[in-house]
Motif scaffolding. Structure first.
Motif, PDB file in Angstrom:
ATOM      1  N   GLY A  28      54.114   3.989  74.182  1.00  0.00           N
ATOM      2  CA  GLY A  28      53.991   3.498  72.815  1.00  0.00           C
ATOM      3  C   GLY A  28      54.962   4.174  71.870  1.00  0.00           C
ATOM      4  N   ASP A  29      54.500   4.432  70.663  1.00  0.00           N
ATOM      5  CA  ASP A  29      55.340   5.037  69.622  1.00  0.00           C
ATOM      6  C   ASP A  29      55.954   6.328  70.130  1.00  0.00           C
ATOM      7  OD1 ASP A  29      54.781   5.699  66.055  1.00  0.00           O
ATOM      8  OD2 ASP A  29      56.504   6.107  67.337  1.00  0.00           O
ATOM      9  N   PRO A  30      57.277   6.408  70.157  1.00  0.00           N
ATOM     10  CA  PRO A  30      57.915   7.612  70.707  1.00  0.00           C
ATOM     11  C   PRO A  30      57.780   8.839  69.811  1.00  0.00           C
ATOM     12  CG  PRO A  30      59.568   6.111  69.848  1.00  0.00           C
ATOM     13  CD  PRO A  30      58.259   5.377  69.786  1.00  0.00           C
ATOM     14  N   LEU A  31      57.340   8.644  68.575  1.00  0.00           N
ATOM     15  CA  LEU A  31      57.113   9.777  67.686  1.00  0.00           C
ATOM     16  C   LEU A  31      55.631  10.136  67.758  1.00  0.00           C
ATOM     17  CD1 LEU A  31      58.365  11.727  65.640  1.00  0.00           C
ATOM     18  CD2 LEU A  31      57.761  10.098  63.839  1.00  0.00           C
ATOM     19  N   VAL A  32      55.374  11.309  68.268  1.00  0.00           N
ATOM     20  CA  VAL A  32      54.000  11.735  68.512  1.00  0.00           C
ATOM     21  C   VAL A  32      53.645  12.862  67.557  1.00  0.00           C
ATOM     22  CG1 VAL A  32      52.419  12.707  70.207  1.00  0.00           C
ATOM     23  CG2 VAL A  32      54.227  11.160  70.950  1.00  0.00           C
ATOM     24  N   LYS A  33      52.481  12.745  66.950  1.00  0.00           N
ATOM     25  CA  LYS A  33      52.030  13.811  66.049  1.00  0.00           C
ATOM     26  C   LYS A  33      50.926  14.616  66.714  1.00  0.00           C
ATOM     27  CE  LYS A  33      53.381  11.403  61.842  1.00  0.00           C
ATOM     28  NZ  LYS A  33      54.610  12.210  61.713  1.00  0.00           N
ATOM     29  N   GLY A  34      51.023  15.933  66.568  1.00  0.00           N
ATOM     30  CA  GLY A  34      50.029  16.801  67.163  1.00  0.00           C
ATOM     31  C   GLY A  34      49.297  17.599  66.115  1.00  0.00           C
ATOM     32  N   ILE A  35      48.695  18.693  66.587  1.00  0.00           N
ATOM     33  CA  ILE A  35      47.933  19.535  65.675  1.00  0.00           C
ATOM     34  C   ILE A  35      48.864  20.407  64.847  1.00  0.00           C
ATOM     35  CG2 ILE A  35      45.914  19.558  67.177  1.00  0.00           C
ATOM     36  CD1 ILE A  35      46.809  22.337  68.140  1.00  0.00           C
ATOM     37  N   LYS A  36      48.358  20.901  63.728  1.00  0.00           N
ATOM     38  CA  LYS A  36      49.030  21.888  62.883  1.00  0.00           C
ATOM     39  C   LYS A  36      50.389  21.418  62.367  1.00  0.00           C
ATOM     40  CE  LYS A  36      46.583  25.622  65.151  1.00  0.00           C
ATOM     41  NZ  LYS A  36      46.585  27.005  65.624  1.00  0.00           N
ATOM     42  N   GLY A  37      50.556  20.117  62.176  1.00  0.00           N
ATOM     43  CA  GLY A  37      51.774  19.595  61.583  1.00  0.00           C
ATOM     44  C   GLY A  37      52.955  19.441  62.525  1.00  0.00           C
ATOM     45  N   PHE A  38      52.742  19.674  63.806  1.00  0.00           N
ATOM     46  CA  PHE A  38      53.818  19.512  64.782  1.00  0.00           C
ATOM     47  C   PHE A  38      53.973  18.042  65.158  1.00  0.00           C
ATOM     48  CE2 PHE A  38      55.192  23.727  65.924  1.00  0.00           C
ATOM     49  CZ  PHE A  38      54.140  24.537  65.529  1.00  0.00           C
ATOM     50  N   GLU A  39      55.192  17.680  65.499  1.00  0.00           N
ATOM     51  CA  GLU A  39      55.469  16.365  66.033  1.00  0.00           C
ATOM     52  C   GLU A  39      56.581  16.474  67.069  1.00  0.00           C
ATOM     53  OE1 GLU A  39      56.613  14.126  62.529  1.00  0.00           O
ATOM     54  OE2 GLU A  39      58.724  14.531  62.907  1.00  0.00           O
ATOM     55  N   ALA A  40      56.681  15.457  67.898  1.00  0.00           N
ATOM     56  CA  ALA A  40      57.744  15.436  68.895  1.00  0.00           C
ATOM     57  C   ALA A  40      58.206  14.002  69.053  1.00  0.00           C
ATOM     58  CB  ALA A  40      57.262  15.994  70.230  1.00  0.00           C
ATOM     59  N   GLU A  41      59.488  13.855  69.343  1.00  0.00           N
ATOM     60  CA  GLU A  41      60.051  12.521  69.507  1.00  0.00           C
ATOM     61  C   GLU A  41      60.603  12.365  70.913  1.00  0.00           C
ATOM     62  OE1 GLU A  41      63.201  11.477  66.818  1.00  0.00           O
ATOM     63  OE2 GLU A  41      63.041   9.334  67.311  1.00  0.00           O
ATOM     64  N   PHE A  42      60.147  11.316  71.578  1.00  0.00           N
ATOM     65  CA  PHE A  42      60.637  10.992  72.909  1.00  0.00           C
ATOM     66  C   PHE A  42      61.854  10.095  72.752  1.00  0.00           C
ATOM     67  CE2 PHE A  42      61.128   9.928  77.141  1.00  0.00           C
ATOM     68  CZ  PHE A  42      60.784   8.623  77.461  1.00  0.00           C
TER      69      PHE A  42
END
Lengths: 113, 114
Positions: free
Chosen positions: B53-67
């Motif tokens: 799905g969406d390649p931009l993933v949001k995690g805990i504590k304001g972190f994100e990662a882009e595939f």
């Protein structure tokens, strides 16, 4: 329990002795991993169990290291004739069959003196 | 077999600086990707994950990662780091579906200076 449990949390042993480290994975998780984390080093893969398949032992550093997983649940990592370079934190992790990432235990800190 | 590379071994930032930690993987098929964090004295815990799905993933504590599939990358980002983000960060990959091993990178130590 709710998480991966490892025992003991700390182990001090004399050089040349054998040690056994235990891991209780999360219930129902088919995959189990052992890693080693040395001071200043990253995660070093040791061994991987998946269900009833033959384990992936490609990360074991020497024949002094072995691991078993009984009944698809509890695992024991055995280090024979320990050396000082074996001192590290040994981490166990388990994961469900879907490949949904791995859940780690707190680790066993092994010190060989 | 799959592999993971984390090129930054040790990163030092001041509070409020932006963070980007690199992660590249090698595998010929579809993958699931993860970032784990290990705070001082604590065990490894999952920060975020990408399956599809969406390649931009949001995690805990304001972190994100882009595939970015074309670059085989899954970089971790945070717009403004805090001292409490001081930790070691591990990228991991597993082939999608079924019984596959999770492979970890060597980790990046992040030190945030107040």
């Amino acid at each position: 329990g709710a998480g991966v449990s490892q025992s003991p949390s700390n182990k001090v042993t004399e050089k040349g002795k054998d040690v056994e480290l235990r891991c209780d994975p999360i219930s129902g998780h088919t995959a189990l991993y052992w890693y080693r984390q040395s001071l200043g080093q990253g995660l070093e893969f040791l061994i991987y169990f998946q269900g009833n398949s033959a384990p992936d032992k490609s990360g074991l550093p020497s024949d002094r290291f072995s691991a078993e997983r009984t009944g698809g649940s509890v695992s024991t990592l055995t280090i024979q004739r320990t050396q000082q370079e074996d001192s590290a934190v040994y981490l166990c992790a388990s994961s469900p069959q879907s490949g949904n990432g791995a859940f780690f235990g707190q680790g066993t800190r092994l010190t060989v003196v | 077999a799959q592999s993971v590379s984390q090129h930054n071994h040790h990163v030092i930032l001041s509070e409020a600086a932006s963070l980007e930690l690199g992660c590249n993987y090698s595998y010929g098929g579809t993958v699931n990707l993860f970032w784990y964090v290990q705070y001082p004295g604590q065990h490894l815990q999952l920060l975020l994950k990408y399956f599809s799905g969406d390649p931009l993933v949001k995690g805990i504590k304001g972190f994100e990662a882009e595939f970015i599939k074309s670059k085989f990358s899954f970089n971790l980002r945070k717009p403004s780091v805090q001292w409490s983000d001081t930790a070691e960060y591990f990228c991991a990959v597993t082939p999608s579906g079924g019984y596959q091993k999770v492979t970890f990178g060597t980790g990046t130590k992040l030190q945030v200076i107040p």
